[in-house]
Design an enzyme around this catalytic site. Structure first.
Site, PDB file in Angstrom:
ATOM      1  N   HIS A   1     -13.163  -1.924  -2.343  1.00  0.00           N
ATOM      2  CA  HIS A   1     -12.298  -1.499  -1.195  1.00  0.00           C
ATOM      3  C   HIS A   1     -12.801  -2.128   0.115  1.00  0.00           C
ATOM      4  O   HIS A   1     -12.832  -1.603   1.122  1.00  0.00           O
ATOM      5  CB  HIS A   1     -12.355   0.170  -0.771  1.00  0.00           C
ATOM      6  CG  HIS A   1     -11.234   0.836  -0.458  1.00  0.00           C
ATOM      7  ND1 HIS A   1     -10.385   1.556  -1.258  1.00  0.00           N
ATOM      8  CD2 HIS A   1     -10.483   0.802   0.473  1.00  0.00           C
ATOM      9  CE1 HIS A   1      -9.072   1.964  -0.766  1.00  0.00           C
ATOM     10  NE2 HIS A   1      -9.301   1.364   0.600  1.00  0.00           N
TER      11      HIS A   1
ATOM     12  N   THR B   1      -5.316   2.956  -7.133  1.00  0.00           N
ATOM     13  CA  THR B   1      -6.486   3.025  -6.419  1.00  0.00           C
ATOM     14  C   THR B   1      -7.313   4.183  -6.726  1.00  0.00           C
ATOM     15  O   THR B   1      -6.977   5.374  -6.272  1.00  0.00           O
ATOM     16  CB  THR B   1      -6.338   2.802  -5.055  1.00  0.00           C
ATOM     17  OG1 THR B   1      -5.892   1.395  -4.885  1.00  0.00           O
ATOM     18  CG2 THR B   1      -7.739   2.544  -4.254  1.00  0.00           C
TER      19      THR B   1
ATOM     20  N   SER C   1       0.758  -1.303  -0.153  1.00  0.00           N
ATOM     21  CA  SER C   1       0.193  -0.057   0.042  1.00  0.00           C
ATOM     22  C   SER C   1       0.967   1.224  -0.142  1.00  0.00           C
ATOM     23  O   SER C   1       2.032   1.398   0.542  1.00  0.00           O
ATOM     24  CB  SER C   1      -0.935   0.018   1.199  1.00  0.00           C
ATOM     25  OG  SER C   1      -1.426   1.360   1.335  1.00  0.00           O
TER      26      SER C   1
ATOM     27  N   TYR D   1      -1.962   5.912  -4.469  1.00  0.00           N
ATOM     28  CA  TYR D   1      -2.806   6.933  -4.777  1.00  0.00           C
ATOM     29  C   TYR D   1      -2.359   8.083  -5.382  1.00  0.00           C
ATOM     30  O   TYR D   1      -1.132   8.476  -5.388  1.00  0.00           O
ATOM     31  CB  TYR D   1      -3.497   7.368  -3.218  1.00  0.00           C
ATOM     32  CG  TYR D   1      -4.225   6.308  -2.536  1.00  0.00           C
ATOM     33  CD1 TYR D   1      -5.279   6.104  -2.706  1.00  0.00           C
ATOM     34  CD2 TYR D   1      -3.345   5.746  -1.472  1.00  0.00           C
ATOM     35  CE1 TYR D   1      -5.963   5.023  -2.318  1.00  0.00           C
ATOM     36  CE2 TYR D   1      -4.461   4.861  -0.555  1.00  0.00           C
ATOM     37  CZ  TYR D   1      -5.792   4.492  -1.048  1.00  0.00           C
ATOM     38  OH  TYR D   1      -6.314   3.530  -0.304  1.00  0.00           O
TER      39      TYR D   1
HETATM   40  C1  LIG Z   1      -7.526  -2.703   6.871  1.00  0.00           C
HETATM   41  C2  LIG Z   1      -7.379  -2.234   5.463  1.00  0.00           C
HETATM   42  C3  LIG Z   1      -6.673  -1.331   4.855  1.00  0.00           C
HETATM   43  C4  LIG Z   1      -7.005  -1.342   3.590  1.00  0.00           C
HETATM   44  N1  LIG Z   1      -5.982  -0.415   3.030  1.00  0.00           N
HETATM   45  C5  LIG Z   1      -5.865  -0.240   1.450  1.00  0.00           C
HETATM   46  C6  LIG Z   1      -4.969   0.640   0.948  1.00  0.00           C
HETATM   47  O1  LIG Z   1      -4.089   1.138   1.869  1.00  0.00           O
HETATM   48  N2  LIG Z   1      -4.949   0.638  -0.313  1.00  0.00           N
HETATM   49  C7  LIG Z   1      -6.093   0.072  -1.051  1.00  0.00           C
HETATM   50  O2  LIG Z   1      -5.936   0.134  -2.439  1.00  0.00           O
HETATM   51  N3  LIG Z   1      -6.800  -0.649  -0.702  1.00  0.00           N
HETATM   52  C8  LIG Z   1      -6.923  -0.978   0.677  1.00  0.00           C
HETATM   53  N4  LIG Z   1      -7.919  -1.819   1.325  1.00  0.00           N
HETATM   54  C9  LIG Z   1      -8.676  -2.488   0.388  1.00  0.00           C
HETATM   55  C10 LIG Z   1      -7.996  -3.755   0.125  1.00  0.00           C
HETATM   56  O3  LIG Z   1      -6.801  -3.669  -1.014  1.00  0.00           O
HETATM   57  C11 LIG Z   1      -9.022  -4.681  -0.382  1.00  0.00           C
HETATM   58  O4  LIG Z   1      -9.708  -3.904  -1.889  1.00  0.00           O
HETATM   59  C12 LIG Z   1     -10.170  -5.201   0.594  1.00  0.00           C
HETATM   60  O5  LIG Z   1      -9.765  -5.413   1.643  1.00  0.00           O
HETATM   61  C13 LIG Z   1     -10.642  -6.435  -0.350  1.00  0.00           C
HETATM   62  O6  LIG Z   1     -11.572  -7.145   0.839  1.00  0.00           O
HETATM   63  P1  LIG Z   1     -11.405  -8.312   1.823  1.00  0.00           P
HETATM   64  O7  LIG Z   1     -10.650  -7.731   3.046  1.00  0.00           O
HETATM   65  O8  LIG Z   1     -12.970  -8.573   2.035  1.00  0.00           O
HETATM   66  O9  LIG Z   1     -10.486  -9.249   1.048  1.00  0.00           O
HETATM   67  C14 LIG Z   1      -7.806  -1.949   2.958  1.00  0.00           C
HETATM   68  C15 LIG Z   1      -8.488  -2.937   3.382  1.00  0.00           C
HETATM   69  C16 LIG Z   1      -8.535  -2.887   4.953  1.00  0.00           C
HETATM   70  C17 LIG Z   1      -9.397  -3.941   5.373  1.00  0.00           C
END
Ligand SMILES: Cc1cc2nc3c(=O)[nH]c(=O)nc-3n(C[C@H](O)[C@H](O)[C@H](O)COP(=O)(O)O)c2cc1C
Length: 299
Positions: free
Chosen positions: A180, A86, A36, A60
């Protein structure tokens, strides 16, 4: 192994080694780890800590284009093989549970890559970092970024066929069908419902990945049957990291692989490629949009 590790911010919140442990586990499972922008380990540090891992960098877009390009360049120089841009954040969603529980990122836990690019000597907060992001990104900005980039760029956060086609036409090497993890726009589509439309619109011109709610090998199989090339997991990998560090993440990925193998065998498929649309059918579904109409308000 058609299961990649999704970008998840601030992994040192749950394990002292954070992103390095996740990257090593992904390498152990023969898959890719996405780092990330909001990572607690910067790309160059991750490359040193997990040299044998395959890594993609999630970015981002910032209002200061120089900052975005500096982050991307560090990742490319550190051997990252692709960029995930993203587009479903910023701004950050209204995470009411975090407010209820009083969740806060501990002071001092910063975002080293952003701090380095800004030349900041103190930890930048998540609010400050989100505040620097560009909320008005358009397709022409994306096209410029993708064409200037020496590695493939995928768009993460696509939920319609129309956007997927636009992404491909503007130079995306792939799209990630994602909401997300349900953390951004409330009432948005489930990714399982959006996937088929995206696959049809992309017409094999680019890679289609999907994430959100993948918890079992059978979920992976359904996504592949609906036309995804692979899936990403966010929370499951984070839970593994919290429970057991590198070994915990590896265990989660191994479980998903074993469950997928079992599902394939029980479906009579010799490889994931043999899964087609004909292996799935839509379950009878409650009407999500209209819900149980309330007599007086009609909503
Ligand atoms: C705690 C947390 C932090 C996340 N941080 C980012 C991030 O920094 N950048 C991003 O593109 N997606 C982020 N996501 C989204 C994940 O990349 C992903 O799209 C999502 O968690 C998929 O769903 P799942 O948790 O059910 O597998 C985050 C998700 C969670 C749960």
């Amino acid at each position: 192994m058609p299961v990649l590790v999704a970008p998840v911010a601030y992994q040192r919140l749950v394990d002292p080694e954070g992103e390095a442990a996740t990257a090593r586990a992904a390498a152990g499972a023969g898959t890719v780890m996405c780092l990330s922008t909001l990572a607690t380990t910067r790309p160059s540090e991750l490359a040193t800590a997990a040299p044998n891992s395959r890594r993609w960098f999630q970015v981002y877009c910032f209002e200061d284009e120089g900052l975005t390009l500096a982050l991307i360049q560090e990742a490319i120089d550190s051997g990252f093989e692709a960029i995930l841009l993203t587009v479903d954040a910023p701004p950050g969603g209204n995470r009411e549970r975090d407010r209820r529980t009083g969740f806060r990122i501990p002071e001092g836990l910063g975002v080293p890559s952003v701090e380095a690019a800004l030349g900041s000597e103190r930890a930048v907060t998540i609010e400050e970092t989100f505040g620097l992001m560009d909320r008005s990104l358009g397709w022409s900005d994306f096209e410029e970024l993708a064409s200037d980039c020496s590695v493939p760029v995928l768009v993460k956060g696509v939920l319609t066929g129309e956007d997927a086609a636009l992404a491909v036409e503007h130079g995306a090497a792939g799209v990630v069908v994602s909401n997300h993890g349900g953390r951004q726009l409330d009432c948005t589509l489930a990714t399982a419902d959006a996937l088929s439309e995206v696959v049809e619109a992309v017409e094999g011109r680019a890679t289609v990945l999907v994430d959100g709610g993948i918890r079992r090998g059978v979920d992976v199989a359904i996504a592949l049957a609906l036309g995804a090339d692979a899936v990403l997991v966010g929370r499951p990998a984070l839970w593994g990291l919290a429970a057991g560090g590198e070994r915990g993440v590896l265990r989660v990925l191994d479980l998903l692989r074993d469950e997928l193998a079992l599902t394939l065998a029980l479906c009579g498929c010799r490889s994931p490629k043999e899964l087609t649309r004909s292996y799935v059918q839509r379950a009878p579904m409650a009407p999500v949009y209209s819900g149980q109409m309330h007599a007086s308000t009609g909503f």
